[in-house]
Motif scaffolding. Structure first.
Motif, PDB file in Angstrom:
ATOM      1  N   LEU A 238      31.233  41.839  36.892  1.00 44.77           N
ATOM      2  CA  LEU A 238      32.559  41.790  37.500  1.00 44.77           C
ATOM      3  C   LEU A 238      33.109  40.380  37.571  1.00 44.77           C
ATOM      4  O   LEU A 238      34.271  40.175  37.936  1.00 44.77           O
ATOM      5  CB  LEU A 238      32.520  42.426  38.890  1.00 44.77           C
ATOM      6  CG  LEU A 238      32.220  43.929  38.895  1.00 44.77           C
ATOM      7  CD1 LEU A 238      32.137  44.459  40.315  1.00 44.77           C
ATOM      8  CD2 LEU A 238      33.246  44.708  38.090  1.00 44.77           C
ATOM      9  N   SER A 239      32.285  39.384  37.203  1.00 43.69           N
ATOM     10  CA  SER A 239      32.800  38.019  37.082  1.00 43.69           C
ATOM     11  C   SER A 239      33.475  37.795  35.738  1.00 43.69           C
ATOM     12  O   SER A 239      34.104  36.756  35.520  1.00 43.69           O
ATOM     13  CB  SER A 239      31.661  37.001  37.255  1.00 43.69           C
ATOM     14  OG  SER A 239      30.822  36.956  36.105  1.00 43.69           O
ATOM     15  N   LEU A 240      33.355  38.766  34.830  1.00 47.36           N
ATOM     16  CA  LEU A 240      33.981  38.644  33.513  1.00 47.36           C
ATOM     17  C   LEU A 240      35.467  38.977  33.601  1.00 47.36           C
ATOM     18  O   LEU A 240      35.866  39.863  34.361  1.00 47.36           O
ATOM     19  CB  LEU A 240      33.309  39.593  32.518  1.00 47.36           C
ATOM     20  CG  LEU A 240      31.850  39.305  32.200  1.00 47.36           C
ATOM     21  CD1 LEU A 240      31.276  40.408  31.317  1.00 47.36           C
ATOM     22  CD2 LEU A 240      31.693  37.947  31.528  1.00 47.36           C
ATOM     23  N   PRO A 241      36.297  38.292  32.827  1.00 45.77           N
ATOM     24  CA  PRO A 241      37.731  38.606  32.836  1.00 45.77           C
ATOM     25  C   PRO A 241      37.989  40.056  32.458  1.00 45.77           C
ATOM     26  O   PRO A 241      37.307  40.612  31.593  1.00 45.77           O
ATOM     27  CB  PRO A 241      38.297  37.649  31.770  1.00 45.77           C
ATOM     28  CG  PRO A 241      37.308  36.535  31.681  1.00 45.77           C
ATOM     29  CD  PRO A 241      35.973  37.167  31.931  1.00 45.77           C
ATOM     30  N   ALA A 242      38.941  40.675  33.126  1.00 48.20           N
ATOM     31  CA  ALA A 242      39.447  42.025  32.824  1.00 48.20           C
ATOM     32  C   ALA A 242      38.530  43.154  33.281  1.00 48.20           C
ATOM     33  O   ALA A 242      38.830  44.318  33.028  1.00 48.20           O
ATOM     34  CB  ALA A 242      39.747  42.191  31.332  1.00 48.20           C
ATOM     35  N   THR A 243      37.427  42.861  33.966  1.00 42.76           N
ATOM     36  CA  THR A 243      36.558  43.944  34.427  1.00 42.76           C
ATOM     37  C   THR A 243      37.119  44.590  35.685  1.00 42.76           C
ATOM     38  O   THR A 243      37.659  43.925  36.559  1.00 42.76           O
ATOM     39  CB  THR A 243      35.132  43.438  34.698  1.00 42.76           C
ATOM     40  OG1 THR A 243      35.183  42.295  35.553  1.00 42.76           O
ATOM     41  CG2 THR A 243      34.441  43.075  33.406  1.00 42.76           C
ATOM     42  N   LYS A 244      36.959  45.904  35.772  1.00 40.82           N
ATOM     43  CA  LYS A 244      37.450  46.654  36.917  1.00 40.82           C
ATOM     44  C   LYS A 244      36.441  47.642  37.475  1.00 40.82           C
ATOM     45  O   LYS A 244      36.699  48.276  38.505  1.00 40.82           O
ATOM     46  CB  LYS A 244      38.738  47.412  36.544  1.00 40.82           C
ATOM     47  CG  LYS A 244      39.973  46.525  36.458  1.00 40.82           C
ATOM     48  CD  LYS A 244      40.269  45.883  37.804  1.00 40.82           C
ATOM     49  CE  LYS A 244      41.480  44.973  37.743  1.00 40.82           C
ATOM     50  NZ  LYS A 244      41.696  44.280  39.048  1.00 40.82           N
ATOM     51  N   GLY A 245      35.307  47.806  36.838  1.00 45.01           N
ATOM     52  CA  GLY A 245      34.344  48.773  37.340  1.00 45.01           C
ATOM     53  C   GLY A 245      32.950  48.531  36.818  1.00 45.01           C
ATOM     54  O   GLY A 245      32.763  48.005  35.708  1.00 45.01           O
ATOM     55  N   PHE A 246      31.956  48.891  37.630  1.00 48.71           N
ATOM     56  CA  PHE A 246      30.542  48.781  37.245  1.00 48.71           C
ATOM     57  C   PHE A 246      29.810  49.987  37.813  1.00 48.71           C
ATOM     58  O   PHE A 246      30.016  50.359  38.971  1.00 48.71           O
ATOM     59  CB  PHE A 246      29.932  47.497  37.807  1.00 48.71           C
ATOM     60  CG  PHE A 246      28.442  47.374  37.595  1.00 48.71           C
ATOM     61  CD1 PHE A 246      27.941  46.797  36.431  1.00 48.71           C
ATOM     62  CD2 PHE A 246      27.546  47.834  38.550  1.00 48.71           C
ATOM     63  CE1 PHE A 246      26.562  46.690  36.229  1.00 48.71           C
ATOM     64  CE2 PHE A 246      26.173  47.731  38.354  1.00 48.71           C
ATOM     65  CZ  PHE A 246      25.682  47.152  37.189  1.00 48.71           C
ATOM     66  N   GLU A 247      28.965  50.601  37.007  1.00 51.96           N
ATOM     67  CA  GLU A 247      28.105  51.663  37.511  1.00 51.96           C
ATOM     68  C   GLU A 247      26.774  51.612  36.783  1.00 51.96           C
ATOM     69  O   GLU A 247      26.693  51.230  35.616  1.00 51.96           O
ATOM     70  CB  GLU A 247      28.755  53.039  37.345  1.00 51.96           C
ATOM     71  CG  GLU A 247      29.014  53.477  35.911  1.00 51.96           C
ATOM     72  CD  GLU A 247      29.545  54.909  35.833  1.00 51.96           C
ATOM     73  OE1 GLU A 247      29.980  55.436  36.879  1.00 51.96           O
ATOM     74  OE2 GLU A 247      29.511  55.489  34.731  1.00 51.96           O
TER      75      GLU A 247
END
Length: 363
Positions: A238-247
């Motif tokens: 989520l520190s990467l540009p353009a990320t909005k979700g992690f699962e």
């Protein structure tokens, strides 16, 4: 510090999108590791712009230069500094954005936080900053491979509403790299490429999902409370540009199951404890359990699009903006290698921390 990542294997990235150069300083790299610029360059070549007709046309060789930390082909154990010079700079393309805020971009928040901003391609908010992450990740990846044969593979599973079926759970690098979109399912990849070209022709953009799988992770990486392995992976992604979700593992889909359906039953496999299923995604209680790490990262559509959009300027006055410059109509194809790099950085840091706590002292 806000530009540094890791506790024992630490990286600090620096540089702006349209400044003279970008780079990274790696601290904590073990001494005597065989390392050449060509090994790092191979990963940067996978990330660089202009590599296909569905990425930004910005032309950059992204040639890596070692400034310190190596001698006669091996690391010295001292800070390892790496630099990539920006060659194809066009800051003039961003003049209109000097006083106008691009919708869904960092322009407004940066200006409010710092009092001013580098409007040339977003400065530090540009994904060009990730060059340093990929360079450092190449080193972390080699350490993991030499230490325990860890294999990291990320690939695109979705672009917009096109979802690739799971045919091969752990595709080969050749299968991933076979198409410009880096989806190992050829038929889906063809449709994804067509969709990206379609929206680009209209000056628009689309997002997507990257799945990452890691084999060979030993049992014991991670901590049970704040530094849980999945928590640090989530922070990294989520520190990467353009990320909005992690699962991770079953992710949000797991809420549809009952505990009796979701639990990973323990089994004996070749004299070792394993699990019959892997809905945990390779992590239980914040600690790796020896199964494959499996997680997914969602990327939003590129914020900078080549269409007229309503916005406001520095004074809050309503205005209109049509962005210029060169941008990816979909970031996920080039983000694959960045996801792999950040995964390697998290794992090597936790591996070192685990060894320092559990293997250094014998009582």
């Amino acid at each position: 510090m806000p530009n540094s990542f890791g506790k024992l294997f630490t990286i600090s990235t620096w540089g702006e999108s349209h400044g003279p150069s970008v780079g990274v300083v790696v601290d904590g790299c073990p001494p005597a590791l065989p390392l050449t610029e060509a090994e790092v360059q191979a990963e940067l070549d996978r990330r660089r712009p202009g590599q296909s007709d569905i990425t930004t046309p910005r032309k950059e060789a992204d040639t890596i230069e070692f400034l310190s930390g190596t001698f006669e082909g091996r690391t010295t154990g001292q800070p390892l500094a790496m630099l990539v010079r920006n060659a194809d700079q066009r800051p003039g393309a961003y003049d209109e954005m000097r006083e106008k805020f691009r919708p869904s971009h960092a322009d407004f928040t940066y200006t409010t936080k710092f009092g001013f901003r580098d409007h040339r391609g977003g400065g530090r908010s540009s994904a060009r900053e990730t060059i340093g992450r990929v360079a450092a990740g190449a080193i972390a990846r080699k350490i993991l491979k030499l230490s325990g044969g860890v294999e990291i593979r990320a690939f695109v599973t979705q672009v917009h509403d096109i979802v690739a079926p799971t045919v091969v759970k752990f595709p080969t690098l050749a299968q991933v790299e076979a198409t410009a979109v880096r989806c190992p399912h050829p038929a889906s990849a063809e449709r994804m490429i067509a969709r990206i070209k379609q929206v680009r022709a209209k000056g628009d953009s689309v997002g997507g999902v990257i799945e990452c799988r890691v084999r060979g992770v030993p049992v014991g990486l991670g901590e049970p409370v704040f530094d849980r392995l999945e928590a640090d992976l989530a922070k990294a992604m989520l520190s990467l540009p353009a990320t909005k979700g992690f699962e991770i593992g079953s992710g949000f889909g797991g809420v549809l199951l009952k505990g009796s359906q979701h639990n990973d039953v323990f089994v004996s496999r070749r004299g070792q404890v394993g699990t019959a299923t892997n809905r945990s995604g390779g992590v239980q209680g914040g600690i790796s359990n020896g199964e494959e790490l499996v997680f997914r990262v969602a990327f939003k559509p590129t914020a900078t699009i080549l269409q007229n959009q309503r916005t406001v300027d520095l004074r809050g006055a309503r205005t209109e903006l049509k962005a210029r410059g060169r941008h990816d109509p979909c970031v996920v194809p080039r983000a694959v290698v960045i996801v792999e790099a950040m995964t390697a950085l998290v794992l090597v840091d936790h591996w070192m921390r685990h060894a320092a706590q559990n293997k250094t002292f014998k009582f």
